[in-house]
Design an enzyme around this catalytic site. Structure first.
Site, short mmCIF file in Angstrom:
data_model
loop_
_atom_site.label_atom_id
_atom_site.label_comp_id
_atom_site.label_asym_id
_atom_site.label_seq_id
_atom_site.Cartn_x
_atom_site.Cartn_y
_atom_site.Cartn_z
N MET A 30 0.84 -1.20 0.00
CA MET A 30 0.00 0.00 0.00
C MET A 30 0.88 1.26 0.00
O MET A 30 0.41 2.35 0.28
CB MET A 30 -0.94 0.00 1.21
CG MET A 30 -1.91 -1.19 1.18
SD MET A 30 -3.44 -0.91 2.05
CE MET A 30 -2.84 -0.60 3.70
N ASN A 32 4.14 3.89 1.04
CA ASN A 32 4.81 4.41 2.23
C ASN A 32 5.83 3.36 2.70
O ASN A 32 5.81 2.91 3.84
CB ASN A 32 3.81 4.76 3.33
CG ASN A 32 4.48 5.56 4.44
OD1 ASN A 32 4.41 5.20 5.61
ND2 ASN A 32 5.15 6.62 4.08
N HIS A 37 9.35 -3.59 3.49
CA HIS A 37 8.87 -3.77 2.11
C HIS A 37 10.03 -4.08 1.17
O HIS A 37 9.91 -4.90 0.25
CB HIS A 37 8.18 -2.50 1.62
CG HIS A 37 6.91 -2.15 2.32
ND1 HIS A 37 6.79 -1.08 3.17
CD2 HIS A 37 5.68 -2.73 2.28
CE1 HIS A 37 5.56 -1.00 3.62
NE2 HIS A 37 4.86 -2.00 3.11
N LYS A 151 4.89 -10.21 9.38
CA LYS A 151 4.31 -9.37 10.43
C LYS A 151 2.78 -9.46 10.39
O LYS A 151 2.13 -9.51 11.41
CB LYS A 151 4.74 -7.91 10.27
CG LYS A 151 4.13 -7.02 11.36
CD LYS A 151 4.62 -5.60 11.28
CE LYS A 151 3.94 -4.82 10.20
NZ LYS A 151 2.52 -4.55 10.46
#
Ligand code: PAF
Length: 283
Positions: A30, A32, A37, A151
């Site tokens: 998504m 940010n 990531h 996570k």
């Protein structure tokens, strides 16, 4: 790294790669983006010839009153990070591109069982939104492999079941959680914390570690969980859930469970943080 916003352009580019026999890796996000990531991109890079990342703040997975509008949108920084991590192609569609007839009229995918309880209990409809958008992205990209962070443990389990139930030809890779030096799991939502809350935030992981140690020493499950909930409150959190489940299917633990997973969600100021930790229950 190329950035595409339209479905036709994405399909044309991927068709060319597929004709060349390239193996395609997908990293849905998504945006940010943080180091967690980028580890997903590196994991995809290790398994694929062409790495595709997606950035889409998916309105279907946010409930009323959640942070859809305030969710940080940082495309230029994300493009730079993806490019440096070895991503080849970014697909960043608009809401109108993925949901041309609006959310209400859109087909939804419900993954029963595993979506219930934990985050699915606190955020009704959340995993329907996740499963729907992930299925769309799998259909658009048709990846050989797709990488997701551990996570979001329940999300990963939902996606594994989605892939299995729909017989989708994609290998799912779960990538270990990346933590700050003080133990806090990296998350885009950590950005909502002020300095004092950020200093308190590692208390979530610390509490999970203490609970794991207690369970591995043979403490009674309900008592250890209760003590850990109280510790979270002392550490400034408002616990949403703190549970111990079987690691492989998230079912309730029983006398023969050895591989367990401790899962927690807790509010700290404006942020809802989630984390998890494996525990080996004694015989
Ligand atoms: O984990 C996330 O960032 C999202 O839930 C996902 C998998 C990209 C679906 O929107």
């Amino acid at each position: 790294m190329q950035t595409l916003h339209a479905i036709d352009a994405l399909r044309d580019t991927l068709a060319t790669a597929r004709r060349k026999g390239q193996r395609i890796g997908l990293v849905p996000t998504m945006g940010n983006l943080h180091a967690g990531h980028l580890e997903l991109v590196k994991a995809a890079r290790a398994q694929a010839d062409l790495v595709v990342a997606t950035i889409f703040v998916n309105p279907m997975q946010f409930g009323p009153g959640e942070d859809l509008d305030s969710y940080p949108r940082t495309l230029p920084d994300d493009q730079a990070g993806l490019s440096s991590a070895g991503c080849d192609l970014l697909f960043a569609p608009s809401v109108a591109t993925l949901y041309p007839h609006g959310l209400e009229q859109h087909t939804r995918i419900h993954v029963p069982g595993i979506s219930e309880g934990l985050c699915g209990g606190s955020r009704p409809g959340h995993f329907e939104g996740v499963a729907t958008v992930v299925a769309m992205l799998f259909n658009l990209v048709q990846p050989d492999v797709a990488c997701f962070g551990q996570k979001d443990y329940q999300q990963l389990a939902v996606i594994r079941k989605l892939v299995s139930d729909l017989h989708l030809p994609v290998a799912i890779v779960g990538v270990p959680t990346v933590r700050a030096e003080d133990g806090l799991a990296l998350s885009s939502r950590n950005g909502y914390l002020n300095d004092a809350e950020r200093a308190q935030a590692p208390g979530l992981y610390r509490t999970l570690g203490e609970l794991r140690d207690a369970l591995e020493r043979g403490s009674s499950l309900p008592e250890a969980i209760e003590a850990s909930r109280a510790r979270l409150v002392e550490r400034g959190f408002q616990p949403d859930y703190l549970e111990v489940r079987q690691a492989h299917d998230l079912a309730a633990v029983n006398a023969s469970t050895r591989d367990a997973i401790i899962l927690a969600a807790a509010y700290l100021g404006p942020a809802r943080l989630i984390d998890n930790l494996a525990a080996t229950l004694p015989r």
